[in-house]
Design a protein around this motif. Structure first.
Motif, short mmCIF file in Angstrom:
data_model
loop_
_atom_site.label_atom_id
_atom_site.label_comp_id
_atom_site.label_asym_id
_atom_site.label_seq_id
_atom_site.Cartn_x
_atom_site.Cartn_y
_atom_site.Cartn_z
N MET A 533 4.54 22.96 -2.01
CA MET A 533 3.19 22.52 -2.35
C MET A 533 2.33 22.43 -1.09
O MET A 533 1.15 22.78 -1.07
CB MET A 533 3.20 21.17 -3.07
N GLU A 534 2.97 21.94 -0.02
CA GLU A 534 2.24 21.79 1.25
C GLU A 534 1.80 23.17 1.78
O GLU A 534 0.65 23.35 2.19
CB GLU A 534 3.15 21.10 2.26
N ILE A 535 2.73 24.11 1.70
CA ILE A 535 2.38 25.46 2.18
C ILE A 535 1.32 26.09 1.27
O ILE A 535 0.42 26.79 1.73
CB ILE A 535 3.63 26.36 2.32
N SER A 536 1.41 25.80 -0.04
CA SER A 536 0.39 26.33 -0.95
C SER A 536 -0.98 25.80 -0.57
O SER A 536 -1.99 26.54 -0.56
CB SER A 536 0.66 25.92 -2.40
N LEU A 537 -1.03 24.53 -0.25
CA LEU A 537 -2.30 23.92 0.14
C LEU A 537 -2.80 24.55 1.44
O LEU A 537 -3.98 24.87 1.61
CB LEU A 537 -2.12 22.40 0.30
N LEU A 538 -1.85 24.77 2.35
CA LEU A 538 -2.18 25.39 3.64
C LEU A 538 -2.79 26.79 3.40
O LEU A 538 -3.80 27.16 4.01
CB LEU A 538 -0.89 25.51 4.46
N SER A 539 -2.18 27.53 2.50
CA SER A 539 -2.69 28.88 2.20
C SER A 539 -4.06 28.79 1.56
O SER A 539 -4.94 29.60 1.83
CB SER A 539 -1.77 29.62 1.24
N PHE A 540 -4.20 27.78 0.69
CA PHE A 540 -5.49 27.62 0.04
C PHE A 540 -6.57 27.35 1.08
O PHE A 540 -7.65 27.96 1.06
CB PHE A 540 -5.41 26.47 -0.97
N LEU A 541 -6.25 26.46 2.03
CA LEU A 541 -7.25 26.12 3.05
C LEU A 541 -7.54 27.30 3.96
O LEU A 541 -8.68 27.70 4.16
CB LEU A 541 -6.73 24.95 3.90
N GLY A 542 -6.47 27.87 4.53
CA GLY A 542 -6.66 28.86 5.59
C GLY A 542 -6.96 30.25 5.08
O GLY A 542 -7.59 31.04 5.77
N VAL A 543 -6.47 30.60 3.91
CA VAL A 543 -6.63 31.97 3.46
C VAL A 543 -7.66 32.07 2.33
O VAL A 543 -8.78 32.52 2.53
CB VAL A 543 -5.28 32.57 3.00
N SER A 544 -7.26 31.60 1.15
CA SER A 544 -8.11 31.92 0.01
C SER A 544 -9.47 31.26 0.07
O SER A 544 -10.49 31.93 -0.08
CB SER A 544 -7.40 31.64 -1.30
#
Ligand SMILES: O=C(O)CCC(=O)C(=O)O
Ligand SMILES: [Fe+2]
Length: 806
Positions: A533-544
């Motif tokens: 979940m943490e990495i998903s949030l990280l991807s949401f912030l930095g990528v998408s």
């Protein structure tokens, strides 16, 4: 200035491996033109007419649009409607470069007779036509023609039509003068309408219309064109990167601004590309009247009108002579050669860029591992340097040999290719220098421990160890600079930014996956649900979210604004890091103070760049490359600014969160791969919601493909990995501090290489940013010293010993 024979195909070779020249000659020898082929009942069009496959793929991706070419009613042009007409023509010429007119004063009968005359002429016996004009089988008349020479089939009608069109031309030049804020006679006094040439086109029905073009894309080498077309349709104009139909209107005429008006209006009015698509129905007939300026001898020189230039608006073109311009345009016959280079150069570029990417990947690996891999020393550096020199050599050679590209549009693609070749050369050169440096520093596994100790003790090696993160971050910024230009080119080419973000991260995930899987097999922590979940949030912030907001904001504001705003990321990250106590801040010490002042100075510099334009710096430098840019529409500044600020905030949080996640999940390669994968998936969902058109998802094997590969492999893969390493070593503030370099590099390249405008405000802002950055860096050195004292050794020289938990 006979533009082309009717049914002119695109001239580019569809593929190598057949003798195009010979086929072309055989076709010319028939002297019957395209109509001859159609009359002979061909079912498949000859290969010379088939468009290159990438263009055909692009065409399939073309989306239908609802744009409408402006339609102006010239009724009462000399009376009450004049002001309104002037305004409408100004807007149409500035935004479209094309418009249609009705109530222009030429009787419908004259137009219809003219079209019928051209049809009759073309449909008479081939031998009769040859007598009159064996060259292009069209009834072209130049300004000083003898009426007796006109073919009988269209003599009367042509004379009548010419008389009317010339007087309409006079009226339009008056209106356009007024639209430019000049006195009514200005353009006439310059003899813009001096020589007028008529070219009649006859397009027979084509058996395979989807494979070819009636007239390939071009802009007109004239001041103004008045075009009469029949009711078949097929003319298209390029507007906001999309082909828009110029639908026939009974009794209407098409008017378009030519290259010369663009030059003398100093780009206030636009000469835009247009083309004619082939059709299965027909024949289609059109008659173009080109107003091409004074025919005086010696020729009159034309350049930007002095009333239209100022300090704020310096001349964008040099003066030119019409015959010289035509010679250049005719050198389009030389076009075959240019086309060849156009074809060759992108391929050179692609080849070099991929070699470079590979070289830089090796550099990054070598820098991190502190060794020159297992290559015997010079083996890596030498070929990389050789490639750099070879690509530089080819760039210079081609640029010099075909140096007549300054004028602009005739070889935009070629110029873009030169730009790319040049960039790849710069990057390869840097890559090879790093290699040589590593060699010189002797950081190889193969050397004996005693020798290694000596080398490590040397000044050079010490410096290298200390500045390794700095160096890596500068390389990352060079990578971002290149990214800026390649994505801009690809977006101009029509790629959808959200589709780009999605593909780029999917590419990155695919490329990083095997490395992450095999190299970090032993050290990768188990991926728990929380971590996922943490990495998903990280991807949401930095990528998408960051990238999609960023690119969406580019549409609504301007690239300079967005680039300057993103420089606030460093300061924002610093503030958030201090709040979260990731960054120590001791205001009692000079270095602690320097961090705060440095951040404020950086922000001040960025604000200066954004808000203060100042005078334009005179471009002492002749632009090396004249890139044609598509001007974006900047409609919603508020919406755009909100999106920009939003993306800066999520970006900063991303940098901070990376540092936190890295502590729990120290497998950098795996983290990069996961972030790309999850970011790509999120972005795909977002894109599907905002972009309903399926065609936007198909990309050709062209600049769109290469920008995706570059963004995926080099940026989202390699550079994100390098940044993660630096974040672990030096913290997120250090990483973001280097961002302004990209802005400065982009502005520098745009000014020196592309000859773009540079404002004093940008230069002052850049200097302030550098000063601030330097203060911040100096302040941060204190952290390093504190770390060294507590750990008993320098942090950056011990990443290997520290192990994966860093
Ligand atoms: O045939 C047409 O409609 C356009 C021809 C054209 O663009 C030209 O002659 O320059
Ligand atoms: Fe044209």
């Amino acid at each position: 200035m006979e533009i082309s024979a009717a049914g002119e195909p695109s001239t580019q070779t569809a593929s190598t491996g057949y003798d195009r020249a010979q086929e072309l000659k055989a076709f010319d020898d028939t002297e019957a033109g395209v109509k001859g082929l159609v009359d002979a009942g061909i079912v498949n069009i000859p290969r010379i007419f088939i468009r290159p496959s990438d263009e055909l793929v692009e065409e399939l991706n073309c989306q239908k649009n609802s744009f409408q070419v402006p339609l102006l009613d010239l009724d009462e042009i000399k009376g009450s409607n004049r002001e309104e007409i002037v305004n409408q023509i100004r807007t149409a010429s500035e935004t479209w470069g094309f418009f249609q007119v009705v109530n222009h004063g030429i009787p419908l009968k004259v137009l219809e007779d003219m079209i019928q005359g051209v049809r009759d002429f073309n449909e008479q016996d081939v031998e009769m036509k040859k007598e009159w004009d064996t060259l292009n089988l069209s009834c072209s008349v130049s300004h000083n023609f003898d009426p007796e020479e006109l073919p009988a089939a269209c003599r009367e009608t042509t004379l009548e039509y010419i008389k009317h069109v010339r007087s309409l031309g006079d009226a339009l030049f008056e209106i356009i003068s007024e639209a430019l804020g000049l006195k009514s006679e200005h353009l006439q006094d310059m003899e813009c309408g001096g020589a007028s040439t008529f070219v009649c086109h006859y397009y027979p029905p084509c058996p395979e219309p989807e494979l070819t073009l009636g007239t390939s894309s071009h802009s007109d080498p004239a001041f103004l064109t008045i075009l009469l077309q029949d009711q078949i349709g097929g003319l298209q104009v390029l507007h906001q990167n999309q082909w828009v139909d110029v639908n026939p209107i009974s009794g209407g005429l098409v008017v378009n601004i030519g290259d010369f008006l663009q030059v003398i209006s100093n780009e206030k009015l636009k000469s835009v590309d247009h083309r004619v698509i082939a059709s299965g129905v027909g024949p289609r007939v059109s008659v173009a009247c080109f107003f091409a300026g004074s025919a005086a001898v010696p020729p009159r020189s034309y350049g930007p009108i002095k009333e239209l230039i100022s300090e704020e608006n310096p001349p964008l073109y040099q003066n030119f002579l019409v015959p010289e311009y035509f010679a250049k345009y005719a050198a389009e016959g030389l076009n075959r050669l240019l086309q060849f280079y156009c074809f060759l150069l992108p391929n050179c570029f692609d080849g070099f860029a991929s070699i470079w990417s590979f070289g830089l990947a090796l550099d990054a690996y070598a820098l991190i591992k502190k060794k020159v891999l297992h290559n015997p020393g010079l083996a890596t550096a030498t070929p990389v340097l050789a490639t750099a020199s070879a690509s530089a050599g080819i760039t210079v050679l081609i640029y010099n040999d075909l140096g007549h590209c300054h004028f602009g549009r005739e070889c935009g693609r070629f110029q873009l290719s030169v730009a790319f070749a040049l960039f790849s050369w710069i990057t390869i050169a840097i890559s090879s220098l790093i290699m040589l440096w590593l060699l010189a520093a002797g950081l190889s596994c193969e050397v004996s421990p005693a020798a290694m100790a000596v080398v490590k003790a040397s000044l050079f090696s010490g410096m290298y160890t200390k500045f390794k993160p700095h160096l890596l971050m500068i390389i990352a910024q060079i990578g971002y600079t290149f990214l800026y230009f390649i994505t801009e080119a690809s977006f101009n080419h029509g790629m959808n930014p959200h589709v780009y973000v999605t593909y780029r991260h999917i590419v990155s995930a695919i490329v990083m996956f095997p490395f992450a899987y095999f190299l970090e097999r032993k050290m990768r922590p188990k991926l728990t649900f929380d971590l996922f979940m943490e990495i998903s949030l990280l991807s949401f912030l930095g990528v998408s979210s960051t990238l999609n907001m960023y690119f969406a904001s580019l549409k609504y504001t301007s690239p300079t604004f967005v680039a300057s705003m993103t420089n606030t990321v460093a300061a924002l990250t610093f503030v958030i890091a201090v709040v979260l106590r990731l960054e120590t801040l001791d205001l009692r010490h000079a270095r602690g103070l320097a961090k705060v002042i440095g951040t404020v100075v950086c922000l001040a510099g960025v604000t200066t760049m954004t808000l203060y334009k100042g005078p334009i710096l005179k471009n002492l430098w002749h632009p090396l490359i004249h890139l044609q840019r598509t001007t974006a529409i900047h409609e919603h500044w508020l919406k755009g600014s909100i999106l920009t600020v939003g993306s800066c905030i999520t970006w900063s949080i991303w940098y901070i969160m990376q540092a936190i996640t890295l502590k729990r999940y120290p497998a950098r390669l795996s983290l990069t791969a996961w972030m790309s994968f999850l970011g790509g998936v999120q972005s795909a969902i977002f894109t599907v919601i905002v972009q309903h058109k399926q065609a936007a998802w198909t990309i050709g094997f062209n600049i769109d493909f290469w920008s995706t590969i570059y963004g995926g492999v080099v940026i989202s893969g390699l550079i994100v990995f390098v940044q993660l390493w630096c974040t672990e070593e030096k913290g997120p503030v250090f990483v973001t501090m280097f961002n302004p370099f990209t802005t400065i590099l982009v502005a520098g390249i745009a000014y020196f290489v592309l000859g773009e405008k540079l404002y004093l405000g940008s230069v002052i802002g850049a200097v302030i940013v550098i000063v601030g950055l330097y203060m911040l860096l100096w302040g941060k050195e204190a952290d390093q010293e504190v770390d060294s004292e507590t750990e008993g050794h320098s942090c950056s020289s011990c990443d290997e010993e520290k192990g994966p938990s860093g």
